[in-house]
Design a protein around this motif. Structure first.
Motif, PDB file in Angstrom:
ATOM      1  N   GLY A  45      38.873  44.435  54.602  1.00 54.60           N
ATOM      2  CA  GLY A  45      37.604  45.114  54.402  1.00 54.60           C
ATOM      3  C   GLY A  45      36.561  44.675  55.408  1.00 54.60           C
ATOM      4  N   ASP A  46      36.536  43.385  55.722  1.00 58.71           N
ATOM      5  CA  ASP A  46      35.625  42.891  56.751  1.00 58.71           C
ATOM      6  C   ASP A  46      35.967  43.500  58.104  1.00 58.71           C
ATOM      7  OD1 ASP A  46      34.154  41.364  54.998  1.00 58.71           O
ATOM      8  OD2 ASP A  46      35.228  39.497  55.422  1.00 58.71           O
ATOM      9  N   ALA A  47      37.263  43.620  58.397  1.00 58.81           N
ATOM     10  CA  ALA A  47      37.673  44.240  59.655  1.00 58.81           C
ATOM     11  C   ALA A  47      37.240  45.705  59.711  1.00 58.81           C
ATOM     12  CB  ALA A  47      39.188  44.135  59.819  1.00 58.81           C
ATOM     13  N   ALA A  48      37.155  46.336  58.532  1.00 58.33           N
ATOM     14  CA  ALA A  48      36.732  47.734  58.469  1.00 58.33           C
ATOM     15  C   ALA A  48      35.219  47.889  58.497  1.00 58.33           C
ATOM     16  CB  ALA A  48      37.280  48.382  57.194  1.00 58.33           C
ATOM     17  N   GLY A  49      34.497  46.809  58.190  1.00 59.33           N
ATOM     18  CA  GLY A  49      33.045  46.897  58.078  1.00 59.33           C
ATOM     19  C   GLY A  49      32.573  47.320  56.701  1.00 59.33           C
ATOM     20  N   THR A  50      33.416  47.090  55.679  1.00 61.84           N
ATOM     21  CA  THR A  50      33.077  47.475  54.309  1.00 61.84           C
ATOM     22  C   THR A  50      32.202  46.406  53.665  1.00 61.84           C
ATOM     23  OG1 THR A  50      35.235  48.545  54.163  1.00 61.84           O
ATOM     24  CG2 THR A  50      34.033  48.203  52.096  1.00 61.84           C
ATOM     25  N   HIS A  51      31.192  46.843  52.910  1.00 60.42           N
ATOM     26  CA  HIS A  51      30.252  45.916  52.290  1.00 60.42           C
ATOM     27  C   HIS A  51      30.634  45.571  50.856  1.00 60.42           C
ATOM     28  CE1 HIS A  51      28.057  47.660  55.679  1.00 60.42           C
ATOM     29  NE2 HIS A  51      27.327  46.567  55.668  1.00 60.42           N
ATOM     30  N   ARG A  52      31.023  46.587  50.067  1.00 62.14           N
ATOM     31  CA  ARG A  52      31.355  46.346  48.657  1.00 62.14           C
ATOM     32  C   ARG A  52      32.611  47.138  48.299  1.00 62.14           C
ATOM     33  NH1 ARG A  52      26.251  46.249  44.695  1.00 62.14           N
ATOM     34  NH2 ARG A  52      27.683  44.865  43.606  1.00 62.14           N
ATOM     35  N   PHE A  53      33.265  46.691  47.229  1.00 61.96           N
ATOM     36  CA  PHE A  53      34.540  47.264  46.842  1.00 61.96           C
ATOM     37  C   PHE A  53      34.549  47.539  45.334  1.00 61.96           C
ATOM     38  CE2 PHE A  53      34.955  44.207  50.227  1.00 61.96           C
ATOM     39  CZ  PHE A  53      35.738  44.831  51.182  1.00 61.96           C
ATOM     40  N   VAL A  54      34.933  48.751  44.954  1.00 60.29           N
ATOM     41  CA  VAL A  54      35.153  49.077  43.546  1.00 60.29           C
ATOM     42  C   VAL A  54      36.615  48.778  43.240  1.00 60.29           C
ATOM     43  CG1 VAL A  54      35.118  50.861  41.783  1.00 60.29           C
ATOM     44  CG2 VAL A  54      33.351  50.821  43.564  1.00 60.29           C
ATOM     45  N   ILE A  55      36.849  47.901  42.260  1.00 61.65           N
ATOM     46  CA  ILE A  55      38.192  47.461  41.902  1.00 61.65           C
ATOM     47  C   ILE A  55      38.657  48.262  40.692  1.00 61.65           C
ATOM     48  CG2 ILE A  55      39.667  45.493  41.388  1.00 61.65           C
ATOM     49  CD1 ILE A  55      38.178  45.276  44.055  1.00 61.65           C
ATOM     50  N   LEU A  56      39.783  48.954  40.828  1.00 64.01           N
ATOM     51  CA  LEU A  56      40.271  49.884  39.816  1.00 64.01           C
ATOM     52  C   LEU A  56      41.601  49.396  39.246  1.00 64.01           C
ATOM     53  CD1 LEU A  56      39.668  53.215  41.797  1.00 64.01           C
ATOM     54  CD2 LEU A  56      38.119  52.121  40.148  1.00 64.01           C
ATOM     55  N   PRO A  57      41.623  48.950  37.992  1.00 66.06           N
ATOM     56  CA  PRO A  57      42.882  48.521  37.379  1.00 66.06           C
ATOM     57  C   PRO A  57      43.579  49.665  36.653  1.00 66.06           C
ATOM     58  CG  PRO A  57      41.088  48.003  35.915  1.00 66.06           C
ATOM     59  CD  PRO A  57      40.473  48.696  37.120  1.00 66.06           C
ATOM     60  N   VAL A  58      44.868  49.501  36.411  1.00 65.61           N
ATOM     61  CA  VAL A  58      45.643  50.467  35.633  1.00 65.61           C
ATOM     62  C   VAL A  58      46.526  49.706  34.657  1.00 65.61           C
ATOM     63  CG1 VAL A  58      47.387  52.295  35.689  1.00 65.61           C
ATOM     64  CG2 VAL A  58      45.673  52.159  37.508  1.00 65.61           C
ATOM     65  N   ALA A  59      46.411  50.020  33.378  1.00 64.94           N
ATOM     66  CA  ALA A  59      47.240  49.390  32.346  1.00 64.94           C
ATOM     67  C   ALA A  59      48.526  50.196  32.189  1.00 64.94           C
ATOM     68  CB  ALA A  59      46.488  49.328  31.024  1.00 64.94           C
ATOM     69  N   MET A  60      49.629  49.634  32.651  1.00 65.34           N
ATOM     70  CA  MET A  60      50.907  50.316  32.529  1.00 65.34           C
ATOM     71  C   MET A  60      51.482  50.198  31.122  1.00 65.34           C
ATOM     72  SD  MET A  60      51.166  51.589  35.488  1.00 65.34           S
ATOM     73  CE  MET A  60      52.858  52.160  35.476  1.00 65.34           C
ATOM     74  N   ARG A  61      51.050  49.167  30.404  1.00 59.89           N
ATOM     75  CA  ARG A  61      51.487  48.962  29.020  1.00 59.89           C
ATOM     76  C   ARG A  61      50.262  48.814  28.128  1.00 59.89           C
ATOM     77  NH1 ARG A  61      55.062  43.722  29.571  1.00 59.89           N
ATOM     78  NH2 ARG A  61      54.122  43.474  27.511  1.00 59.89           N
ATOM     79  N   PRO A  62      50.261  49.440  26.958  1.00 63.61           N
ATOM     80  CA  PRO A  62      49.092  49.332  26.078  1.00 63.61           C
ATOM     81  C   PRO A  62      48.736  47.904  25.712  1.00 63.61           C
ATOM     82  CG  PRO A  62      50.568  51.070  25.317  1.00 63.61           C
ATOM     83  CD  PRO A  62      51.291  50.362  26.422  1.00 63.61           C
ATOM     84  N   ASP A  63      49.749  47.057  25.525  1.00 60.32           N
ATOM     85  CA  ASP A  63      49.493  45.691  25.069  1.00 60.32           C
ATOM     86  C   ASP A  63      48.954  44.783  26.163  1.00 60.32           C
ATOM     87  OD1 ASP A  63      52.004  45.854  26.345  1.00 60.32           O
ATOM     88  OD2 ASP A  63      52.698  44.042  25.350  1.00 60.32           O
ATOM     89  N   ARG A  64      48.894  45.257  27.405  1.00 65.31           N
ATOM     90  CA  ARG A  64      48.388  44.442  28.513  1.00 65.31           C
ATOM     91  C   ARG A  64      46.960  44.821  28.904  1.00 65.31           C
ATOM     92  NH1 ARG A  64      50.175  39.864  29.509  1.00 65.31           N
ATOM     93  NH2 ARG A  64      49.888  40.007  31.780  1.00 65.31           N
ATOM     94  N   THR A  65      46.383  45.780  28.214  1.00 62.89           N
ATOM     95  CA  THR A  65      45.092  46.322  28.635  1.00 62.89           C
ATOM     96  C   THR A  65      43.983  45.279  28.642  1.00 62.89           C
ATOM     97  OG1 THR A  65      45.733  48.472  27.761  1.00 62.89           O
ATOM     98  CG2 THR A  65      43.408  48.138  28.216  1.00 62.89           C
ATOM     99  N   ARG A  66      43.822  44.528  27.558  1.00 66.39           N
ATOM    100  CA  ARG A  66      42.748  43.532  27.501  1.00 66.39           C
ATOM    101  C   ARG A  66      42.948  42.445  28.558  1.00 66.39           C
ATOM    102  NH1 ARG A  66      39.022  41.826  23.734  1.00 66.39           N
ATOM    103  NH2 ARG A  66      38.817  44.084  23.435  1.00 66.39           N
ATOM    104  N   HIS A  67      44.167  42.034  28.764  1.00 66.76           N
ATOM    105  CA  HIS A  67      44.448  41.020  29.784  1.00 66.76           C
ATOM    106  C   HIS A  67      44.023  41.526  31.169  1.00 66.76           C
ATOM    107  CE1 HIS A  67      46.609  37.743  31.813  1.00 66.76           C
ATOM    108  NE2 HIS A  67      47.069  38.661  32.638  1.00 66.76           N
ATOM    109  N   ILE A  68      44.333  42.780  31.465  1.00 63.97           N
ATOM    110  CA  ILE A  68      43.986  43.349  32.770  1.00 63.97           C
ATOM    111  C   ILE A  68      42.474  43.466  32.916  1.00 63.97           C
ATOM    112  CG2 ILE A  68      44.110  45.463  34.155  1.00 63.97           C
ATOM    113  CD1 ILE A  68      46.956  45.836  32.945  1.00 63.97           C
ATOM    114  N   ASN A  69      41.800  43.919  31.878  1.00 64.35           N
ATOM    115  CA  ASN A  69      40.344  44.031  31.957  1.00 64.35           C
ATOM    116  C   ASN A  69      39.684  42.668  32.124  1.00 64.35           C
ATOM    117  OD1 ASN A  69      40.262  46.831  31.813  1.00 64.35           O
ATOM    118  ND2 ASN A  69      40.214  46.852  29.580  1.00 64.35           N
ATOM    119  N   ASP A  70      40.221  41.653  31.472  1.00 65.10           N
ATOM    120  CA  ASP A  70      39.680  40.302  31.634  1.00 65.10           C
ATOM    121  C   ASP A  70      39.923  39.771  33.045  1.00 65.10           C
ATOM    122  OD1 ASP A  70      38.584  40.137  29.120  1.00 65.10           O
ATOM    123  OD2 ASP A  70      40.284  39.080  28.223  1.00 65.10           O
ATOM    124  N   PHE A  71      41.056  40.129  33.625  1.00 67.59           N
ATOM    125  CA  PHE A  71      41.302  39.743  35.020  1.00 67.59           C
ATOM    126  C   PHE A  71      40.262  40.362  35.945  1.00 67.59           C
ATOM    127  CE2 PHE A  71      43.183  41.177  39.076  1.00 67.59           C
ATOM    128  CZ  PHE A  71      43.254  39.943  39.706  1.00 67.59           C
TER     129      PHE A  71
END
Length: 261
Positions: A45-71
């Protein structure tokens, strides 16, 4: 010019290369040098000149959703350049509780990938969530893989008609591989689009035509790291024949409006 990359994914270091590989396997292509870690995203991102990044998670399993959001919350807390979205899964037992958690913890929106999560955009299990978050949180959808019907733009149009205040970003010019169908269904809606995972396939002239047809004010920039190298994607974007005003709009102004920055 300030740049906000509205479409990125990062994973815990221990599993990041495996997660990045699994994405490439799902699509059958991608940038193998990108390992899916936050460190590499920041470097490229620095090489691209990007200032900020929106991080988008995807829960592949229902039981992992809270863990992913906490990450994601931990990544945002450790890196001020990150803007975190949460995720949910339509098969969750306590979907609305997770939506409330996402709102309470300050995540900026919700990411859904219907094709890999294997549920449709207009799945009835998601309708209470759309009702709850319209006017409060944006939702970004992966859109339009020709192999599946889950993310077809006709499904998004149904949702937008039912929930007119829902703020939506339809990734990949509104439908990865189905650009003209997306235009037919979405041109007269209020949804936004991103440019990620599209420019290398569409070509410059086609991309420019869709920006002009929809209007630059409806687009945000995105690299789709780790599928692609952010520095290379930035070069592709900057080759487009757009006005300075259009570049500014896509680079950060539309994103700032959506995120209330």
């Amino acid at each position: 010019m300030e740049f906000i990359d509205f479409h990125t994914h990062v994973y815990p270091d221990a599993i990041a290369p495996k997660a990045a590989d699994s994405i490439r396997v799902f699509y059958g292509f991608g940038e193998e040098a990108m390992d899916g870690t936050a460190k590499t995203l920041l470097e490229r991102g620095d090489a691209a000149g990007t200032h900020r990044f929106v991080i988008l998670p995807v829960a592949m399993r229902p039981d992992r959703t809270r863990h992913i959001n906490d990450f994601i919350l931990s990544e945002v807390a450790s890196q001020p350049r990150f803007i975190g979205f949460g995720t949910v899964h339509a098969a969750m037992d306590k979907l609305m509780e997770e939506v409330e958690y996402i709102q309470q913890t300050g995540l900026h929106g919700i990411k859904l990938h219907p094709d890999s999560q294997v549920f449709a955009i207009d799945d009835e299990r998601l309708l209470p969530m759309y009702e709850e978050i319209q006017g409060k949180l944006p939702v970004i959808f992966h859109m339009g893989d020709h192999r599946f019907d889950y993310s077809h733009p006709k499904r998004l149009r149904r949702v937008l008609e039912c929930f007119p205040k829902l703020q939506v970003i339809a990734a990949h010019f509104g439908a990865y591989e189905l650009y003209e169908e997306a235009y037919g269904y979405l041109k007269d809606t209020d949804c936004f689009f991103d440019v990620s995972s599209s420019l290398m396939f569409m070509g410059e002239g086609v991309a420019e035509s869709y920006v002009n047809r929809y209007g630059a004010e409806r687009f945000v920039y995105g690299s789709d790291y780790p599928m692609w190298d952010p520095a290379v994607e930035m070069q592709r974007f900057l080759k487009l024949k757009l006005t300075e005003s259009q570049f500014e709009q896509i680079a950060h102004k539309t994103a700032e409006r959506i995120l209330n920055l």
